[in-house]
Design an enzyme around this catalytic site. Structure first.
Site, PDB file in Angstrom:
ATOM      1  N   HIS A 142       0.829  -1.221   0.000  1.00  0.00           N
ATOM      2  CA  HIS A 142       0.000   0.000   0.000  1.00  0.00           C
ATOM      3  C   HIS A 142       0.856   1.262   0.000  1.00  0.00           C
ATOM      4  O   HIS A 142       0.318   2.371  -0.012  1.00  0.00           O
ATOM      5  CB  HIS A 142      -0.923   0.042   1.230  1.00  0.00           C
ATOM      6  CG  HIS A 142      -1.878  -1.101   1.293  1.00  0.00           C
ATOM      7  ND1 HIS A 142      -2.725  -1.421   0.251  1.00  0.00           N
ATOM      8  CD2 HIS A 142      -2.111  -2.023   2.258  1.00  0.00           C
ATOM      9  CE1 HIS A 142      -3.441  -2.488   0.573  1.00  0.00           C
ATOM     10  NE2 HIS A 142      -3.082  -2.876   1.787  1.00  0.00           N
ATOM     11  N   CYS A 143       2.176   1.104   0.013  1.00  0.00           N
ATOM     12  CA  CYS A 143       3.045   2.285   0.055  1.00  0.00           C
ATOM     13  C   CYS A 143       3.566   2.586  -1.347  1.00  0.00           C
ATOM     14  O   CYS A 143       4.008   1.682  -2.063  1.00  0.00           O
ATOM     15  CB  CYS A 143       4.217   2.038   1.001  1.00  0.00           C
ATOM     16  SG  CYS A 143       5.201   3.526   1.278  1.00  0.00           S
TER      17      CYS A 143
END
Length: 353
Positions: A142-143
């Site tokens: 998710h980064c």
């Protein structure tokens, strides 16, 4: 490229399994405020030791990614933001972290995540050298370069791929197979317009992050319904993994093997059995090995106490089936680079005669 310790060759006697005791997040019970089992990585290693698959001196010790390593993908502005405890609290979803002095947050939360990120980058090179590699941590999907979230503070998947593109000859195409229960919006945003990267993502369509913009980067989108079970899931994984690898033959596969698809996971909302997870990993490794494509696996999300045992069982299963093998790995049989050398020398000999 800058000089990095992450690409130094580990002892050849080691399995391409990467881990460090530094992976585990433990302090003052704060880690218990997140549904995450913050010691799961160490438990996986303990199970593999109990089963006599590995010993401490036979695994590759992960090293922490430095700022210089992280800047290959991340903006300086983003890394500076992590010097604010409340930013880290938001990203890791552990609210009390906001009230801790940042030096504590750096040491107890971010250093473990930076070490896991270093492990993923190291695993990229090892996979190319040995045909496969498993980072027992990582998978922070998710980064992206300038934004963290969902427990992911560093974009380790993006970093591993970019490191390979920049530093390893012959690696110019990558396929990310993301089978965590959540959409991998971080690497999707990072590779949005990069035609060298093919993304397949299978996820519960109704849960976090629901990132419509990032979905445009997915070449093969497998949107799952609540409570999807083994039969349907495995059939879809098999069909789409085969389809993806037939559509584009990459030089490396990054396999994000989240275990939050497990039945009863509070965040995943799917209903896959432990046996289903073991089978899924087998399907992906078989597809990679059959085509002789190096594969790097990261463990990603998985939020239940029984997760560590399942990951260990899956690794043992891959070994029992001969899909991962220390001998195979070190001798280079099935190693794409070595195979190519053998083919070339055979060609030379036939030309001579």
């Amino acid at each position: 490229p800058h000089r990095t310790e992450l690409y130094e060759d580990p002892p050849s006697a080691c399995w391409p399994i990467i881990y460090s005791p530094e992976y585990n997040i433990t302090f003052m019970g704060l880690e218990k405020l997140h549904p995450f089992d913050a010691g799961k990585w160490g438990k996986v290693i303990n199970f593999l030791k109990e089963e006599k698959l590995i010993a401490d001196d036979l695994i590759v010790q992960a090293r922490e990614a430095t700022d210089e390593d992280l800047l290959v993908v991340h903006t300086r502005r983003y890394l500076n933001k992590l010097k604010w405890s409340f930013v880290v609290a938001t990203i890791t979803e552990i609210p009390p972290v906001a009230f801790l002095p940042n030096f504590v947050v750096q040491r107890k939360v971010l250093k473990p995540l930076r070490t896991q990120t270093g492990g993923t980058i190291m695993a990229g090179k090892l996979a190319v050298d040995r045909g496969w590699a498993i980072n027992v941590g990582g998978g922070f999907h998710h980064c992206s370069s300038d934004k963290g979230g969902g427990f992911c503070a560093y974009a380790d998947i993006t970093l591993a791929v970019k490191f390979l593109f920049e530093r390893v000859q012959g690696v110019s195409k990558a396929t990310i197979i993301d089978l965590d229960a959540h959409q991998g919006n971080g690497h999707e945003r990072d590779f949005m317009d990069d035609h060298r990267v093919y993304i397949m993502d299978a996820y519960n369509r109704y849960i976090y992050p629901g990132d419509g913009f990032a979905k445009r980067a997915i070449k093969r989108k497998v949107e799952l319904e609540w409570g999807t079970e083994d039969t349907e899931y495995l059939q879809k994984v098999h069909t789409h993994v085969e389809g993806a690898l037939n559509e584009l033959r990459p030089d490396i596969i990054v396999y994000n093997a989240g275990t939050d698809i497990l039945d009863g996971d509070p965040l995943g909302g799917l209903a896959i059995s432990p046996q289903g997870i073991v089978k899924r990993d087998e399907v992906v490794f078989k597809a990679a090995r059959r085509r002789r494509i190096p594969i790097l696996m990261v463990t990603s999300g998985g939020y239940q106490k029984r997760t560590a045992r399942i990951i260990a069982d899956s690794i043992l299963n891959l070994h029992n089936l001969g899909l991962i093998d220390k001998e195979l790995a070190t001798s280079g049989a099935g190693n794409p680079k070595v195979e190519q050398m053998i083919r070339d020398s055979v060609k030379d000999l036939t030309n001579l005669s």
